[in-house]
Design an enzyme around this catalytic site. Structure first.
Site, PDB file in Angstrom:
ATOM      1  CG  ASN A 191     140.208  55.807   8.905  1.00  0.00           C
ATOM      2  OD1 ASN A 191     139.606  55.663  10.030  1.00  0.00           O
ATOM      3  ND2 ASN A 191     141.491  55.852   8.824  1.00  0.00           N
TER       4      ASN A 191
ATOM      5  CE  LYS B 214     142.408  59.638   9.080  1.00  0.00           C
ATOM      6  NZ  LYS B 214     143.766  60.168   8.742  1.00  0.00           N
TER       7      LYS B 214
ATOM      8  CG  HIS C  66     145.422  54.008   8.598  1.00  0.00           C
ATOM      9  ND1 HIS C  66     146.200  55.125   8.849  1.00  0.00           N
ATOM     10  CD2 HIS C  66     144.542  54.459   7.560  1.00  0.00           C
ATOM     11  CE1 HIS C  66     145.896  56.389   8.144  1.00  0.00           C
ATOM     12  NE2 HIS C  66     144.907  55.713   7.419  1.00  0.00           N
TER      13      HIS C  66
ATOM     14  CD  GLU D  83     146.397  58.803  10.539  1.00  0.00           C
ATOM     15  OE1 GLU D  83     145.045  57.977  11.051  1.00  0.00           O
ATOM     16  OE2 GLU D  83     146.235  59.480   9.733  1.00  0.00           O
TER      17      GLU D  83
ATOM     18  CD  GLU E  72     144.971  55.540   3.033  1.00  0.00           C
ATOM     19  OE1 GLU E  72     143.952  56.319   3.112  1.00  0.00           O
ATOM     20  OE2 GLU E  72     145.166  55.194   4.264  1.00  0.00           O
TER      21      GLU E  72
ATOM     22  N   GLY F 297     145.610  63.551   5.047  1.00  0.00           N
ATOM     23  CA  GLY F 297     145.371  64.601   6.009  1.00  0.00           C
ATOM     24  C   GLY F 297     146.161  66.086   5.576  1.00  0.00           C
TER      25      GLY F 297
ATOM     26  CB  SER G 270     144.210  64.841   0.504  1.00  0.00           C
ATOM     27  OG  SER G 270     145.158  65.101   1.647  1.00  0.00           O
TER      28      SER G 270
HETATM   29  C1  PEP Z   1     143.033  58.000   5.796  1.00  0.00           C
HETATM   30  O1  PEP Z   1     142.500  58.374   6.714  1.00  0.00           O
HETATM   31  O2  PEP Z   1     142.931  56.910   5.183  1.00  0.00           O
HETATM   32  C2  PEP Z   1     143.026  59.041   4.880  1.00  0.00           C
HETATM   33  C3  PEP Z   1     143.232  59.199   3.590  1.00  0.00           C
HETATM   34  O3  PEP Z   1     142.736  60.466   5.309  1.00  0.00           O
HETATM   35  P1  PEP Z   1     142.363  61.854   4.729  1.00  0.00           P
HETATM   36  O4  PEP Z   1     141.416  61.587   3.758  1.00  0.00           O
HETATM   37  O5  PEP Z   1     142.098  62.946   5.451  1.00  0.00           O
HETATM   38  O6  PEP Z   1     143.579  62.178   3.824  1.00  0.00           O
END
Ligand code: PEP
Length: 275
Positions: free
Chosen positions: A13, A15, A112, A114, A189, A195, A234
């Protein structure tokens, strides 16, 4: 409940990162995958599904690039990061599922965290978006996850259960619209792990994934055994092998580490080793 071995799915992803220059990353990725495949050919490599979800501005150029990579033997799928619940209309700034499909996407991330946080997206909206993705022939990658407050309140499983129940569309046999392992993926998630460099323990992830699996089987029967459940939050080369080996973890949704082709390749390589 014994975990069924499903083909791992690794999704990057991107983003809101990257302009046209970032497309170079794909050449490095395709070259790295070719190396992995050649090396693994002798040892019967585990097949891994790979997808990149770039910003919408890169979809079309990336679709051309991925077609070239596919002609050279490297299969990388393209996905969107969100879609509107309607197929078209007066919705300035939004992108519909048929438009994603038209640009070459095979799937879209839906719900997601976000989007849920920045735009207050509810489970109901997420469900409508996932249904729109299905109607357009896209796979819906439906994201769910608890906040740190919810985890600390020991509410993780109920929160996840409710998100799953309300975000995944209903089967509609009359319209020939069923939830299948081909059109639906669940991404667990934890919001606090995205992040941040933090990850839940293996036991915590195993408990949530087993809970999701049970709920999917209860609702969709045998198909629920085949719907892939990804972990996201992460994921990086140093923890990928450990995370991907957890029962009912059928792949990873990767944010930050997908922005570096080398890191992403290492995560894919870890997925090939599992099983
Ligand atoms: C994500 O954007 O879905 C995500 C898991 O980000 P990260 O791997 O940076 O934690």
């Amino acid at each position: 409940m014994k975990a069924k071995q499903l083909r791992p799915f690794i999704i990057g992803n991107w983003k809101m990162h990257g302009t046209q220059r970032a497309l170079r990353r794909l050449d490095t990725l395709a070259a790295g995958l070719a190396k992995q495949n050649n090396k693994a050919n002798n040892a019967k490599p585990r097949k891994v599904d790979i997808m990149i979800c770039p910003p919408a501005t890169l979809l079309l150029s990336m679709a051309g690039q991925l077609k070239a990579a596919q002609d050279a033997g490297q299969q990388i799928m393209l996905g969107g990061q969100d879609c509107h619940a309607e197929a078209s209309g007066a919705h300035t700034g939004d992108i519909s599922a048929p438009q994603l499909r038209d640009a070459g996407a095979k799937a879209s991330l839906i719900g997601h965290s976000e989007r849920r946080t920045d735009y207050n997206e509810t489970n109901k909206q997420v469900q409508a978006k996932a249904a729109a993705a299905h109607a357009a022939g896209l796979m819906a990658i439906i994201c769910i996850g608890e906040t740190l407050k919810e985890r600390r309140a020991k509410a993780t499983l109920p929160v996840i259960g409710k998100q799953l129940r309300e975000s995944v569309p209903q089967d509609k046999p009359k319209d020939n619209r069923l939830i299948t392992a081909k059109n639906t993926v669940i991404a667990y998630e934890p919001v606090w792990a995205i992040g941040t460099g933090l990850t839940p323990t293996g036991e915590q992830i195993a408990a949530v994934h087993a809970h999701i699996r049970k709920a999917l089987i209860r609702r969709f029967g045998a198909e629920g055994e085949r719907i892939r459940i990804l972990y996201g939050g992460s994921v990086k080369p140093s923890n990928a092998a450990q995370l991907l080996a957890i029962p009912h973890v059928n792949g990873a949704l990767v944010g930050g580490a997908s922005l570096q082709a080398g890191e992403f390749l290492k995560i894919i390589a870890a997925a090939r080793e599992i099983g």
